[in-house]
Design a protein around this motif. Structure first.
Motif: not given
Length: 202
Positions: A17-18, A22, A24-25, A64, A72-73, A75-76
């Motif tokens: 997690k960031s 969040i 992170l991929t 990615y 980077e995230h 779910y993006s």
């Protein structure tokens, strides 16, 4: 082997997690990759699951790598596909994330069964985990292949010795389940929020 088979993934989870929480991929996919050696110890029984997990990791990783800052995230890439209305396609990253999450659910359940039912055979452990997680999403064919594969499950005692290395395998396994499960739960709730958590195998 220093520590257990779980040691690298337990280390990796610290970075998933960031700072603002969040997922992170790359770190998430890396943890999934780091758990794959556990599947190798199952031999032929887990070759289906392993190739499934590996394939989905590769799909998400390629996306990615195509634009690391954009994706980077985790779910993006799903959000992009939802906007383009391609999320339900079988080759989508959304589908990849969904099946990767489900396969990891199965593994976590399997590890929990190993901890909770010391007298079960490996085949019982695997079959029960499958029934609780993947079975409802699989069609008849996938289900039959899986049942067949479970007959090849290794001897439990040998398996536990192999994954134990020099560490306390039960403690590490319990930690993996406790620390990795929340990421999977978050994936499910995100996928549900965009109406994509209930896709079945085609």
């Amino acid at each position: 082997m220093e520590g257990t088979v779980f040691t690298p993934s337990l280390e990796g989870m610290k970075c998933v997690k960031s700072e603002n929480g969040i997922i992170l991929t790359k770190p998430f996919l890396d943890v999934c990759k780091l758990i794959l050696p556990v599947l190798d110890k199952f031999g032929a029984a887990m070759s289906l699951v392993k190739s499934d997990i590996g394939g989905n990791i590769t799909r998400l990783e390629n996306k990615y790598l195509s634009d690391p800052s954009k994706y980077e995230h985790l779910y993006s890439m799903v959000q992009v596909e939802v906007e383009k209305k391609t999320a339900k396609e079988s080759s989508s990253c959304t589908n990849g994330l969904l099946w990767l999450t489900r396969a990891m659910d199965f593994l976590v359940e399997l590890f929990k069964n190993l901890l909770e039912y010391p007298d079960w055979t490996m085949s019982q452990v695997c079959t029960n985990s499958y029934e609780k997680t993947l079975k409802k999403w699989h069609g008849w064919l996938a289900s039959s292949s899986f049942k067949l594969a479970m007959k090849l499950a290794p001897d439990r005692k040998k398996f536990m010795e192999v994954i134990g290395g020099t560490g306390d395998v039960n403690t590490d396994m319990a930690r993996f389940c406790a620390e990795f499960s929340p990421f999977l739960a978050e994936n499910h709730s995100f996928l549900a929020s965009v109406g994509l958590d209930d896709l079945k195998a085609s």
